[in-house]
Design a protein around this motif. Structure first.
Motif, PDB file in Angstrom:
ATOM      1  N   LEU A   1      -5.615  11.709  -2.310  1.00 18.33           N
ATOM      2  CA  LEU A   1      -5.604  10.436  -3.041  1.00 18.33           C
ATOM      3  C   LEU A   1      -5.332  10.687  -4.525  1.00 18.33           C
ATOM      4  O   LEU A   1      -4.481  10.033  -5.138  1.00 18.33           O
ATOM      5  CB  LEU A   1      -6.949   9.738  -2.842  1.00 18.33           C
ATOM      6  CG  LEU A   1      -7.069   8.296  -3.292  1.00 18.33           C
ATOM      7  CD1 LEU A   1      -6.360   7.374  -2.314  1.00 18.33           C
ATOM      8  CD2 LEU A   1      -8.547   7.914  -3.389  1.00 18.33           C
TER       9      LEU A   1
ATOM     10  N   TRP B   1       0.831  -1.178   0.000  1.00 15.98           N
ATOM     11  CA  TRP B   1       0.000   0.000   0.000  1.00 15.98           C
ATOM     12  C   TRP B   1       0.877   1.243   0.000  1.00 15.98           C
ATOM     13  O   TRP B   1       1.833   1.323   0.754  1.00 15.98           O
ATOM     14  CB  TRP B   1      -0.873   0.027   1.245  1.00 15.98           C
ATOM     15  CG  TRP B   1      -2.054  -0.886   1.188  1.00 15.98           C
ATOM     16  CD1 TRP B   1      -2.027  -2.247   1.225  1.00 15.98           C
ATOM     17  CD2 TRP B   1      -3.422  -0.502   1.101  1.00 15.98           C
ATOM     18  NE1 TRP B   1      -3.292  -2.747   1.180  1.00 15.98           N
ATOM     19  CE2 TRP B   1      -4.180  -1.696   1.097  1.00 15.98           C
ATOM     20  CE3 TRP B   1      -4.081   0.713   1.039  1.00 15.98           C
ATOM     21  CZ2 TRP B   1      -5.572  -1.689   1.027  1.00 15.98           C
ATOM     22  CZ3 TRP B   1      -5.463   0.710   0.972  1.00 15.98           C
ATOM     23  CH2 TRP B   1      -6.187  -0.475   0.955  1.00 15.98           C
TER      24      TRP B   1
ATOM     25  N   ILE C   1       0.854   5.493   0.544  1.00 17.38           N
ATOM     26  CA  ILE C   1       0.096   6.399   1.404  1.00 17.38           C
ATOM     27  C   ILE C   1       0.556   7.837   1.219  1.00 17.38           C
ATOM     28  O   ILE C   1       1.723   8.083   0.897  1.00 17.38           O
ATOM     29  CB  ILE C   1       0.231   5.962   2.881  1.00 17.38           C
ATOM     30  CG1 ILE C   1      -0.746   6.719   3.793  1.00 17.38           C
ATOM     31  CG2 ILE C   1       1.673   6.080   3.362  1.00 17.38           C
ATOM     32  CD1 ILE C   1      -0.877   6.122   5.174  1.00 17.38           C
TER      33      ILE C   1
ATOM     34  N   ASP D   1      -2.659   4.532  -2.796  1.00 17.88           N
ATOM     35  CA  ASP D   1      -3.702   3.576  -2.428  1.00 17.88           C
ATOM     36  C   ASP D   1      -4.545   4.075  -1.264  1.00 17.88           C
ATOM     37  O   ASP D   1      -5.712   3.721  -1.134  1.00 17.88           O
ATOM     38  CB  ASP D   1      -3.068   2.239  -2.023  1.00 17.88           C
ATOM     39  CG  ASP D   1      -2.291   1.610  -3.165  1.00 17.88           C
ATOM     40  OD1 ASP D   1      -2.846   1.510  -4.279  1.00 17.88           O
ATOM     41  OD2 ASP D   1      -1.125   1.233  -2.947  1.00 17.88           O
ATOM     42  N   LEU D   2      -3.928   4.886  -0.396  1.00 19.86           N
ATOM     43  CA  LEU D   2      -4.598   5.371   0.805  1.00 19.86           C
ATOM     44  C   LEU D   2      -4.123   6.779   1.109  1.00 19.86           C
ATOM     45  O   LEU D   2      -2.922   7.057   1.070  1.00 19.86           O
ATOM     46  CB  LEU D   2      -4.260   4.463   1.996  1.00 19.86           C
ATOM     47  CG  LEU D   2      -4.719   4.905   3.379  1.00 19.86           C
ATOM     48  CD1 LEU D   2      -6.239   4.850   3.501  1.00 19.86           C
ATOM     49  CD2 LEU D   2      -4.073   4.040   4.451  1.00 19.86           C
TER      50      LEU D   2
ATOM     51  N   THR E   1      -9.533   5.472   0.131  1.00 22.50           N
ATOM     52  CA  THR E   1      -8.755   4.446  -0.561  1.00 22.50           C
ATOM     53  C   THR E   1      -9.023   4.488  -2.054  1.00 22.50           C
ATOM     54  O   THR E   1     -10.059   4.984  -2.503  1.00 22.50           O
ATOM     55  CB  THR E   1      -9.080   3.022  -0.052  1.00 22.50           C
ATOM     56  OG1 THR E   1     -10.436   2.707  -0.393  1.00 22.50           O
ATOM     57  CG2 THR E   1      -8.880   2.914   1.449  1.00 22.50           C
ATOM     58  N   ARG E   2      -8.081   3.920  -2.780  1.00 27.80           N
ATOM     59  CA  ARG E   2      -8.200   3.836  -4.236  1.00 27.80           C
ATOM     60  C   ARG E   2      -9.477   3.100  -4.643  1.00 27.80           C
ATOM     61  O   ARG E   2     -10.064   3.364  -5.680  1.00 27.80           O
ATOM     62  CB  ARG E   2      -6.968   3.141  -4.810  1.00 27.80           C
ATOM     63  CG  ARG E   2      -6.935   3.104  -6.323  1.00 27.80           C
ATOM     64  CD  ARG E   2      -5.720   2.358  -6.835  1.00 27.80           C
ATOM     65  NE  ARG E   2      -4.478   2.978  -6.432  1.00 27.80           N
ATOM     66  CZ  ARG E   2      -3.808   3.859  -7.173  1.00 27.80           C
ATOM     67  NH1 ARG E   2      -4.279   4.234  -8.329  1.00 27.80           N
ATOM     68  NH2 ARG E   2      -2.675   4.370  -6.742  1.00 27.80           N
ATOM     69  N   SER E   3      -9.937   2.166  -3.817  1.00 27.48           N
ATOM     70  CA  SER E   3     -11.146   1.398  -4.128  1.00 27.48           C
ATOM     71  C   SER E   3     -12.424   2.212  -3.945  1.00 27.48           C
ATOM     72  O   SER E   3     -13.509   1.722  -4.234  1.00 27.48           O
ATOM     73  CB  SER E   3     -11.206   0.137  -3.261  1.00 27.48           C
ATOM     74  OG  SER E   3     -11.419   0.482  -1.910  1.00 27.48           O
TER      75      SER E   3
ATOM     76  N   ALA F   1      -5.774   4.328   9.352  1.00 29.08           N
ATOM     77  CA  ALA F   1      -5.063   3.764   8.201  1.00 29.08           C
ATOM     78  C   ALA F   1      -4.980   2.241   8.313  1.00 29.08           C
ATOM     79  O   ALA F   1      -5.270   1.507   7.358  1.00 29.08           O
ATOM     80  CB  ALA F   1      -3.670   4.356   8.080  1.00 29.08           C
TER      81      ALA F   1
ATOM     82  N   ASP G   1      -9.856  -3.518   3.506  1.00 26.75           N
ATOM     83  CA  ASP G   1      -9.916  -3.435   2.038  1.00 26.75           C
ATOM     84  C   ASP G   1      -9.422  -4.684   1.370  1.00 26.75           C
ATOM     85  O   ASP G   1      -8.791  -5.472   1.417  1.00 26.75           O
ATOM     86  CB  ASP G   1      -9.125  -2.239   1.530  1.00 26.75           C
ATOM     87  CG  ASP G   1      -9.979  -1.349   0.654  1.00 26.75           C
ATOM     88  OD1 ASP G   1     -11.174  -1.249   0.928  1.00 26.75           O
ATOM     89  OD2 ASP G   1      -9.448  -0.747  -0.280  1.00 26.75           O
TER      90      ASP G   1
ATOM     91  N   MET H   1      -8.439   0.707   7.667  1.00 26.10           N
ATOM     92  CA  MET H   1      -8.823   0.748   6.247  1.00 26.10           C
ATOM     93  C   MET H   1      -8.060  -0.300   5.446  1.00 26.10           C
ATOM     94  O   MET H   1      -8.627  -0.960   4.578  1.00 26.10           O
ATOM     95  CB  MET H   1      -8.582   2.146   5.664  1.00 26.10           C
ATOM     96  CG  MET H   1      -9.425   3.243   6.291  1.00 26.10           C
ATOM     97  SD  MET H   1     -11.171   3.192   5.856  1.00 26.10           S
ATOM     98  CE  MET H   1     -11.137   4.015   4.287  1.00 26.10           C
ATOM     99  N   ILE H   2      -6.785  -0.472   5.724  1.00 26.38           N
ATOM    100  CA  ILE H   2      -5.983  -1.475   5.017  1.00 26.38           C
ATOM    101  C   ILE H   2      -6.494  -2.869   5.331  1.00 26.38           C
ATOM    102  O   ILE H   2      -6.656  -3.700   4.425  1.00 26.38           O
ATOM    103  CB  ILE H   2      -4.481  -1.318   5.381  1.00 26.38           C
ATOM    104  CG1 ILE H   2      -3.937  -0.018   4.771  1.00 26.38           C
ATOM    105  CG2 ILE H   2      -3.681  -2.523   4.913  1.00 26.38           C
ATOM    106  CD1 ILE H   2      -2.583   0.398   5.299  1.00 26.38           C
TER     107      ILE H   2
END
Length: 143
Positions: A70, A1, A3, A76-77, A105-107, A136, A143, A139-140
């Motif tokens: 982002l 990831w 950041i 990614d985050l 996040t990228r998603s 953080a 995801d 979220m990681i």
């Protein structure tokens, strides 16, 4: 990831903590300190309408700051924080110690935490940075 950070009241403390880890250059891409509203708008694309409607210290501003970082850094985050570290500047609606900590996040996931921390300026900044780093990790993991 990978950041990046977008910080206001923490003044770079989150990025400082991330870069204190040896090898962090592999995943920390960058960060911005957007203390002034003009910087939030120009660098992170926080909407002027948002700042006028709900102010710099708000859930929506933290959300837009994280989403802006982002995009700006292509990570990614992205983490964001905006708040009132004091000792002045608080109001009954937005007291000293109030911070909104965001992550995007990228998603496409975005989460914002509202937090009111006690203590002096340094304690409030430290508590906000702690929460951002915990967010953080959450979220990681999710995801």
């Amino acid at each position: 990831w990978t950041i990046a950070t977008a910080e206001s009241c923490t003044g770079g403390l989150i990025a400082h903590r991330l870069t204190n880890i040896a090898g962090s250059s592999a995943y920390v891409i960058g960060g911005v300190i957007t203390y002034a509203n003009a910087a939030k708008m120009s660098l992170l694309k926080v909407r002027e309408e948002t700042l006028a409607r709900v102010g710099a210290v708000s859930e929506q501003t933290a959300r837009e700051m994280a989403q802006g970082a982002l995009k700006l850094f292509g990570v990614d985050l992205a983490l964001s924080v905006t708040g009132i570290a004091g000792p002045g500047g608080g109001t009954p609606e937005k007291p000293v110690g109030l911070a909104y900590i965001g992550a995007a996040t990228r998603s496409g996931r975005v989460q914002v935490i509202r937090q009111v921390s006690p203590g002096d300026r340094e304690a409030i900044k430290a508590a906000s940075a702690d929460t951002a780093l915990r967010l953080a990790l959450t979220m990681i993991a999710e995801d």
